[in-house]
Design a protein around this motif. Sequence first.
Motif, PDB file in Angstrom:
ATOM      1  N   TRP A   1       0.849  -1.116   0.084  1.00 32.91           N
ATOM      2  CA  TRP A   1       0.004  -0.109  -0.083  1.00 32.91           C
ATOM      3  C   TRP A   1       0.760   1.307   0.047  1.00 32.91           C
ATOM      4  O   TRP A   1       0.574   2.087  -0.620  1.00 32.91           O
ATOM      5  CB  TRP A   1      -0.965  -0.075   1.238  1.00 32.91           C
ATOM      6  N   HIS A   2       1.945   0.950   0.794  1.00 37.25           N
ATOM      7  CA  HIS A   2       2.863   2.209   0.679  1.00 37.25           C
ATOM      8  C   HIS A   2       3.636   2.617  -0.526  1.00 37.25           C
ATOM      9  O   HIS A   2       4.015   3.705  -1.058  1.00 37.25           O
ATOM     10  CB  HIS A   2       3.916   2.085   2.010  1.00 37.25           C
TER      11      HIS A   2
ATOM     12  N   LEU B   1       1.080   4.191  -2.786  1.00 31.68           N
ATOM     13  CA  LEU B   1       1.051   5.731  -2.673  1.00 31.68           C
ATOM     14  C   LEU B   1       2.315   6.375  -3.332  1.00 31.68           C
ATOM     15  O   LEU B   1       2.167   7.511  -4.021  1.00 31.68           O
ATOM     16  CB  LEU B   1       1.115   5.872  -1.280  1.00 31.68           C
TER      17      LEU B   1
ATOM     18  N   ALA C   1       1.967   6.461  -7.010  1.00 31.96           N
ATOM     19  CA  ALA C   1       0.950   7.403  -7.428  1.00 31.96           C
ATOM     20  C   ALA C   1       1.671   9.019  -6.992  1.00 31.96           C
ATOM     21  O   ALA C   1       1.294   9.768  -7.975  1.00 31.96           O
ATOM     22  CB  ALA C   1      -0.252   7.403  -6.283  1.00 31.96           C
ATOM     23  N   ILE C   2       2.541   9.335  -6.072  1.00 32.45           N
ATOM     24  CA  ILE C   2       3.255  10.428  -6.264  1.00 32.45           C
ATOM     25  C   ILE C   2       4.131  10.946  -7.459  1.00 32.45           C
ATOM     26  O   ILE C   2       3.697  11.808  -8.034  1.00 32.45           O
ATOM     27  CB  ILE C   2       4.195  10.680  -4.982  1.00 32.45           C
TER      28      ILE C   2
END
Length: 208
Positions: free
Chosen positions: A147-148, A151, A154-155
């Motif tokens: 999940w990290h 993220l 996505a950044i």
Amino acid sequence: MLTAQALLAWTLMSIGLVLLPGPDTMLVAGHAARRGFRAGMAAIGGIQLGGLFYMALCGFGFLSVLNAVPGMFMTVKIAGALYLAWLGIGMLRGAIKPASGDTQSKVRLGGSPFSQGFISTVLNPKVAVFFLAALPQFVGTGPNAPWHGMLLIAIVYGIGFCWCVLLAALATHAGRKVGQSSVMRWFEGALGAAFLGLAGRLALARNA
């Protein structure tokens, strides 16, 4: 666990990664300059979908398959290099031959701007290898690591979206200035040569 310092470091690294010239920036700039802002945004949409593809691979733990399965990296690498070379040759042909009524059909030979953005992103194994090498240094190996990792990916693509939209606007303005002049044909030829160079670099890349 992600910390504020880790997020800042990743964000700064992502900015540097996004600003490096690559297939994404050249596709967006090329389509926006030749066919307008909407075409540039369509290419951006395909690139962003490619980002979601990598987020899904990370979330389901499949990203490492590129390294784990023998021959997988080589297969994707060759396919990506051939596709970039195909796009480059198409641009060079468009730059060499005089403009005609069927120019748009020739431009579409490699697919729509959206599909070109998606395919060129997915078929670039160096992107996956970068995430595979860099993400563990920031997210660790805990249960929340996927999940990290999603993220952080996505950044990267969030920053890339902002940069590509700005690039599309600038390229559209520049394209309107030069119109269908010889300057545009030189620009298209330079893009074609650059794509061939990227194809060669990708073909020679090694799975590190």
